[in-house]
Write a protein that holds these residues in place. Structure first.
Motif, PDB file in Angstrom:
ATOM      1  N   TRP A  69      39.558  45.395  33.097  1.00  0.00           N
ATOM      2  CA  TRP A  69      39.115  45.712  34.451  1.00  0.00           C
ATOM      3  C   TRP A  69      40.005  46.763  35.087  1.00  0.00           C
ATOM      4  CZ3 TRP A  69      34.417  44.368  35.102  1.00  0.00           C
ATOM      5  CH2 TRP A  69      33.916  43.101  34.799  1.00  0.00           C
ATOM      6  N   SER A 100      39.771  37.831  36.894  1.00  0.00           N
ATOM      7  CA  SER A 100      40.646  38.955  36.531  1.00  0.00           C
ATOM      8  C   SER A 100      40.131  40.284  37.061  1.00  0.00           C
ATOM      9  CB  SER A 100      40.793  39.031  35.008  1.00  0.00           C
ATOM     10  OG  SER A 100      39.550  39.310  34.378  1.00  0.00           O
ATOM     11  N   GLY A 104      47.287  46.467  34.686  1.00  0.00           N
ATOM     12  CA  GLY A 104      46.387  45.554  33.988  1.00  0.00           C
ATOM     13  C   GLY A 104      47.001  45.042  32.703  1.00  0.00           C
ATOM     14  N   THR A 162      49.673  42.613  33.640  1.00  0.00           N
ATOM     15  CA  THR A 162      49.021  41.371  34.052  1.00  0.00           C
ATOM     16  C   THR A 162      48.517  40.592  32.849  1.00  0.00           C
ATOM     17  OG1 THR A 162      48.343  42.402  36.145  1.00  0.00           O
ATOM     18  CG2 THR A 162      47.160  40.425  35.472  1.00  0.00           C
ATOM     19  N   MET A 163      48.070  41.295  31.809  1.00  0.00           N
ATOM     20  CA  MET A 163      47.644  40.620  30.596  1.00  0.00           C
ATOM     21  C   MET A 163      48.795  39.819  29.995  1.00  0.00           C
ATOM     22  SD  MET A 163      45.971  42.209  27.102  1.00  0.00           S
ATOM     23  CE  MET A 163      47.385  43.254  26.756  1.00  0.00           C
ATOM     24  N   SER A 201      49.477  36.811  32.130  1.00  0.00           N
ATOM     25  CA  SER A 201      48.453  35.779  31.962  1.00  0.00           C
ATOM     26  C   SER A 201      48.656  34.992  30.680  1.00  0.00           C
ATOM     27  CB  SER A 201      47.063  36.421  31.967  1.00  0.00           C
ATOM     28  OG  SER A 201      46.785  37.008  33.212  1.00  0.00           O
ATOM     29  N   MET A 245      41.821  35.921  31.277  1.00  0.00           N
ATOM     30  CA  MET A 245      42.217  36.704  32.436  1.00  0.00           C
ATOM     31  C   MET A 245      43.168  37.825  32.045  1.00  0.00           C
ATOM     32  SD  MET A 245      43.812  35.258  35.985  1.00  0.00           S
ATOM     33  CE  MET A 245      43.959  36.302  37.430  1.00  0.00           C
ATOM     34  N   GLY A 246      44.026  37.553  31.060  1.00  0.00           N
ATOM     35  CA  GLY A 246      44.943  38.587  30.602  1.00  0.00           C
ATOM     36  C   GLY A 246      44.212  39.773  30.021  1.00  0.00           C
ATOM     37  N   THR A 270      41.283  38.117  46.491  1.00  0.00           N
ATOM     38  CA  THR A 270      42.229  37.391  45.642  1.00  0.00           C
ATOM     39  C   THR A 270      42.338  35.932  46.067  1.00  0.00           C
ATOM     40  OG1 THR A 270      44.084  38.160  47.024  1.00  0.00           O
ATOM     41  CG2 THR A 270      43.572  39.433  45.050  1.00  0.00           C
ATOM     42  N   GLY A 294      37.725  32.833  34.058  1.00  0.00           N
ATOM     43  CA  GLY A 294      38.887  33.687  33.814  1.00  0.00           C
ATOM     44  C   GLY A 294      38.527  35.161  33.806  1.00  0.00           C
ATOM     45  N   GLY A 332      42.123  41.419  32.763  1.00  0.00           N
ATOM     46  CA  GLY A 332      42.905  42.221  33.697  1.00  0.00           C
ATOM     47  C   GLY A 332      43.159  43.620  33.166  1.00  0.00           C
TER      48      GLY A 332
END
Length: 399
Positions: free
Chosen positions: A63, A112, A340, A343-344, A347, A56-57, A17, A108, A60
């Motif tokens: 992933w 993520s 995730g 986190t989206m 983001s 990234m959102g 990270t 991005g 995330g």
């Protein structure tokens, strides 16, 4: 596998990270040199960071779901390869559009691949001291401004922005690929539905989870929290420079925030294990909102340092707590997918700040309205957090 291996997971997560998020956020250091060398607008360059957060959102969420299904190792290994490639390609961009697409989308997407999967993996390895363990993984984000950012500034001074960015891409490969190979599933997670009665989320429709009050409040708070601090973090170096602080000293403010964020993660994580996650989260969000408003009153380097300690410890300290809440509400089986998704949303919130700050500066020539608006959004995060349901596992109905 030895239970002590869980600390290897923590160390690997912290390093990954640090490098991944540090490389992405180093755009704040590159912004000025890129603008000077290319005559691209600040808003245009900052929009690459907005794209970072948007991609990234979604990344995330994808992933995180992939880590639930295939395990975290393949996910972070893929991210490691992609991150180095993205930075090298961005360093060769010949136009603003090329830079926005390579840095904004590829960086991005790559960055993520680390946060949600490694946080989810860590929660599976720990039953006791879970808040502290998650905070230590997240501490990599706090170390990044003290390591990657000054290193980027030094490379830019020694060479140029393109060479500096390319070298950071090479460094990402060197550090992240071997570290990704150390990542393992937790023993219980690797052997199927074992001890933890947490098969709860395994066959539950995601729509039921995402419509639950627990997730709506979790996602809403995470969104508003990140929307509040993203702009000030990204534009802090530029703001300090406008106030008369020398460029390298301005970068050091960013580093102090990172160091304070590291301490905040340890402090808030320890407190959350002892007194509960929700009260610590609400208190941290209040401190963040107050600190954002106070930036309107500072102009000297010493004042920036003092406020950076308060602001950095607050936003850094609350960030890992969302993962702990997700684990407590939904259990370990779908933690990658659920966190995730949260986190989206965070983001998307992060995406507003850099672009809004760039527009405010281009329009008004200062950042006052950025800090006013950010503080008000921070108070909104506090209001949403107060609506958190009681901290008990959600009652899920299998499909």
């Amino acid at each position: 596998m030895s239970v002590s291996y869980r600390w290897v997971i923590v160390a690997a997560g912290a390093l990954m990270t640090c490098v991944a998020l540090g490389a992405m956020f180093s755009l704040a250091i590159f912004q000025g040199p890129i603008a000077t060398a290319t005559n691209w607008s600040h808003a245009g360059i900052a929009s690459a960071m907005t794209l970072n957060f948007l991609v990234m959102g979604l990344g995330g969420f994808l992933w995180g779901a992939a880590s639930d299904r295939f395990g975290p190792r393949i996910v972070v290994l893929t991210g490691a390869v992609l991150l180095g490639l993205a930075l090298v390609l961005a360093s060769r961009a010949g136009s603003l559009l090329q830079f926005q697409l390579t840095y904004g989308i590829l960086v991005g997407l790559a960055a993520s691949a680390f946060f949600a999967p490694m946080i989810a993996a860590t929660t599976a390895w720990f039953e006791e001291n879970r808040s502290l363990a998650v905070s230590l993984v997240s501490a990599g984000m706090g170390v990044a401004p003290m390591t990657v950012s000054p290193f980027a500034r030094w490379l830019i001074s020694a060479y140029d922005w393109q060479t500096a960015m390319m070298l950071i891409g090479f460094l990402a490969w060197i550090l992240l690929v071997p570290t990704a190979l150390l990542v393992r599933r937790a023993p219980a997670a690797a052997t199927g539905p074992a001890a933890d009665s947490a098969t709860e989320g395994a066959n539950v429709p995601l729509g039921q989870i995402f419509r639950s009050p627990q997730f709506l409040v979790l996602g809403g708070t995470f969104f508003a929290c990140c929307a509040a601090h993203s702009g000030p973090i990204f534009h802090m170096v530029s703001y300090a420079t406008i106030c008369g602080v020398a460029p390298m000293a301005a970068v050091s403010i960013y580093s102090v925030e990172g160091l304070a964020g590291l301490g905040g993660r340890l402090l808030y994580g320890t407190l959350a294990d002892r007194v509960g996650v929700k009260p610590v989260l609400v208190a941290g969000l209040l401190v963040q909102a107050a600190a954002l408003a106070t930036y309107l009153l500072v102009s000297q380097l010493s004042e920036f340092y003092a406020l950076a300690v308060i602001f950095g410890s607050a936003y850094g300290g609350v960030m890992p707590l969302y993962a702990v809440l997700a684990r407590e509400y939904f259990g370990p089986r779908v933690i990658g997918t659920v966190f995730g998704a949260a986190t989206m949303l965070s983001s998307i919130g992060m995406a507003f700040g850099p672009l809004a700050g760039g527009w405010i500066f281009d329009t008004f020539g200062n950042y006052s309205w950025l800090f006013i608006g950010s503080s008000m959004v921070g108070l909104g995060a506090v209001a949403i957090a107060l609506a958190f349901p009681p901290l008990r596992r959600i009652e899920l109905q299998p499909a």
